[in-house]
Design a protein around this motif. Structure first.
Motif, PDB file in Angstrom:
ATOM      1  N   ASN A 182       0.835  -1.210   0.000  1.00 54.01           N
ATOM      2  CA  ASN A 182       0.000   0.000   0.000  1.00 54.01           C
ATOM      3  C   ASN A 182       0.872   1.265   0.000  1.00 54.01           C
ATOM      4  O   ASN A 182       2.063   1.227   0.339  1.00 54.01           O
ATOM      5  CB  ASN A 182      -0.976   0.006   1.171  1.00 54.01           C
ATOM      6  N   PRO A 183       0.287   2.397  -0.386  1.00 54.56           N
ATOM      7  CA  PRO A 183       1.066   3.642  -0.495  1.00 54.56           C
ATOM      8  C   PRO A 183       1.656   4.086   0.838  1.00 54.56           C
ATOM      9  O   PRO A 183       1.028   3.933   1.882  1.00 54.56           O
ATOM     10  CB  PRO A 183       0.032   4.651  -1.012  1.00 54.56           C
ATOM     11  N   LEU A 208       0.094   7.699   3.083  1.00 48.28           N
ATOM     12  CA  LEU A 208      -1.165   8.059   2.430  1.00 48.28           C
ATOM     13  C   LEU A 208      -2.049   8.912   3.329  1.00 48.28           C
ATOM     14  O   LEU A 208      -2.564   9.944   2.906  1.00 48.28           O
ATOM     15  CB  LEU A 208      -1.918   6.794   1.999  1.00 48.28           C
ATOM     16  N   LYS A 234      -5.483  11.353  -8.315  1.00 46.31           N
ATOM     17  CA  LYS A 234      -5.042   9.991  -8.009  1.00 46.31           C
ATOM     18  C   LYS A 234      -4.897   9.805  -6.496  1.00 46.31           C
ATOM     19  O   LYS A 234      -5.269   8.766  -5.942  1.00 46.31           O
ATOM     20  CB  LYS A 234      -3.724   9.700  -8.702  1.00 46.31           C
ATOM     21  N   LEU A 235      -4.365  10.822  -5.831  1.00 52.79           N
ATOM     22  CA  LEU A 235      -4.216  10.758  -4.380  1.00 52.79           C
ATOM     23  C   LEU A 235      -5.577  10.678  -3.706  1.00 52.79           C
ATOM     24  O   LEU A 235      -5.794   9.844  -2.823  1.00 52.79           O
ATOM     25  CB  LEU A 235      -3.461  11.997  -3.885  1.00 52.79           C
ATOM     26  N   TYR A 236      -6.502  11.507  -4.134  1.00 54.67           N
ATOM     27  CA  TYR A 236      -7.842  11.516  -3.539  1.00 54.67           C
ATOM     28  C   TYR A 236      -8.523  10.165  -3.721  1.00 54.67           C
ATOM     29  O   TYR A 236      -9.195   9.664  -2.815  1.00 54.67           O
ATOM     30  CB  TYR A 236      -8.679  12.614  -4.181  1.00 54.67           C
ATOM     31  N   ASN A 237      -8.354   9.557  -4.874  1.00 52.93           N
ATOM     32  CA  ASN A 237      -8.999   8.276  -5.169  1.00 52.93           C
ATOM     33  C   ASN A 237      -8.312   7.099  -4.501  1.00 52.93           C
ATOM     34  O   ASN A 237      -8.763   5.953  -4.643  1.00 52.93           O
ATOM     35  CB  ASN A 237      -9.047   8.048  -6.684  1.00 52.93           C
ATOM     36  N   SER A 238      -7.219   7.352  -3.777  1.00 57.62           N
ATOM     37  CA  SER A 238      -6.515   6.280  -3.066  1.00 57.62           C
ATOM     38  C   SER A 238      -7.029   6.083  -1.647  1.00 57.62           C
ATOM     39  O   SER A 238      -6.480   5.275  -0.899  1.00 57.62           O
ATOM     40  CB  SER A 238      -5.004   6.592  -3.023  1.00 57.62           C
ATOM     41  N   LYS A 239      -8.091   6.782  -1.285  1.00 61.97           N
ATOM     42  CA  LYS A 239      -8.591   6.707   0.088  1.00 61.97           C
ATOM     43  C   LYS A 239      -8.940   5.285   0.518  1.00 61.97           C
ATOM     44  O   LYS A 239      -8.795   4.924   1.683  1.00 61.97           O
ATOM     45  CB  LYS A 239      -9.808   7.616   0.262  1.00 61.97           C
ATOM     46  N   ASN A 240      -9.404   4.482  -0.426  1.00 63.87           N
ATOM     47  CA  ASN A 240      -9.768   3.106  -0.069  1.00 63.87           C
ATOM     48  C   ASN A 240      -8.575   2.323   0.466  1.00 63.87           C
ATOM     49  O   ASN A 240      -8.741   1.375   1.244  1.00 63.87           O
ATOM     50  CB  ASN A 240     -10.355   2.377  -1.280  1.00 63.87           C
ATOM     51  N   ASP A 241      -7.370   2.708   0.052  1.00 64.20           N
ATOM     52  CA  ASP A 241      -6.172   1.993   0.491  1.00 64.20           C
ATOM     53  C   ASP A 241      -5.850   2.246   1.961  1.00 64.20           C
ATOM     54  O   ASP A 241      -4.978   1.575   2.527  1.00 64.20           O
ATOM     55  CB  ASP A 241      -4.964   2.389  -0.371  1.00 64.20           C
TER      56      ASP A 241
END
Length: 237
Positions: free
Chosen positions: A157-158, A161, A186-193
């Motif tokens: 995972n990032p 984050l 892209k950062l905003y859409n990574s919230k699920n991670d």
């Protein structure tokens, strides 16, 4: 005391040594947020996450930490309980929006919101959110090795984050002046991670000896804690 959680040495002196004989379930390490409780022939895994801040996603950040801790401990998360202390001037609409954001995120993780307790208090400027994560333990994970020489450490995972998202929301104007929209989207859409349940399940599938969530202190902090926990005959003073 310094900012952040109590130091391990202080925790040992002031908490663990005072209570361990009468309370055997007390964790040995101050950073251990999970407890396993026997229940009807199974084990209930309970975790706690405490955070402060004013951003609307604060419920999500605290829930992600609690749920990930349950998964890292070998549990299958099914629910979260939220308690929040807010400044007296907080508008009801703000609480409504935070609840809506949390609901959208936990639905994607197939996790139920079991309770949200909101209390307003005078003389505070920053929200304090406490989330309890709950899950049922599956197969017992074998005890991890006490020595890690020659073992592989895998980071998934990032990195950073949560911190990046918090900066984005708190300093959105300044951030948008420095970074291109594609990167920020892209950062905003990574919230699920933020919810690393799937990663923990995969680690268990590969028979990982130890699964360690990365929270306060970042990657270095997690490695430090791992080294302390796997150090033989550790004695705290």
């Amino acid at each position: 005391m310094r900012n952040g959680i109590l130091t391990q040495a202080a925790y040992q002196r002031s908490v663990y040594r005072k209570l361990k004989d009468d309370h055997p379930g007390l964790p040995e390490y101050v950073w251990e947020h999970c407890t396993k409780i026997p229940a009807s022939g199974e084990e209930l895994v309970v975790s706690e996450s405490l955070m402060t801040g004013n951003e609307q996603e604060l419920f999500v950040y605290a829930a992600a930490r609690a749920v990930t801790a349950v998964a890292a401990k070998g549990g299958h998360p099914f629910g979260v309980r939220v308690s929040v202390l807010v400044p007296e001037q907080t508008e009801e609409e703000s609480v409504k929006e935070m609840t809506k954001i949390l609901e959208g995120m936990v639905k994607k993780q197939d996790i139920q919101i079991l309770n949200i307790l909101v209390q307003a208090a005078p003389d505070i400027r920053t929200m304090t959110v406490s989330v309890t994560g709950l899950g049922w333990a599956g197969e017992k994970r074998k005890a991890y090795r006490r020595k890690y020489e020659g073992r592989e450490i895998v980071l998934v995972n990032p990195v950073a984050l949560e911190g990046s998202l918090r900066v984005l929301y708190e300093k959105e104007k300044e951030v948008r002046e420095r970074f291109v929209p594609v990167f920020l989207s892209k950062l905003y859409n990574s919230k699920n991670d933020l919810f690393a349940v799937r990663a923990a399940e995969k680690a268990a599938g590969f028979h990982a000896d130890f699964v360690k969530p990365v929270t306060e202190g970042g990657v270095f902090g997690a490695l430090w804690e791992l080294a302390e926990e796997t150090k033989p005959d550790m004695k705290w003073t």
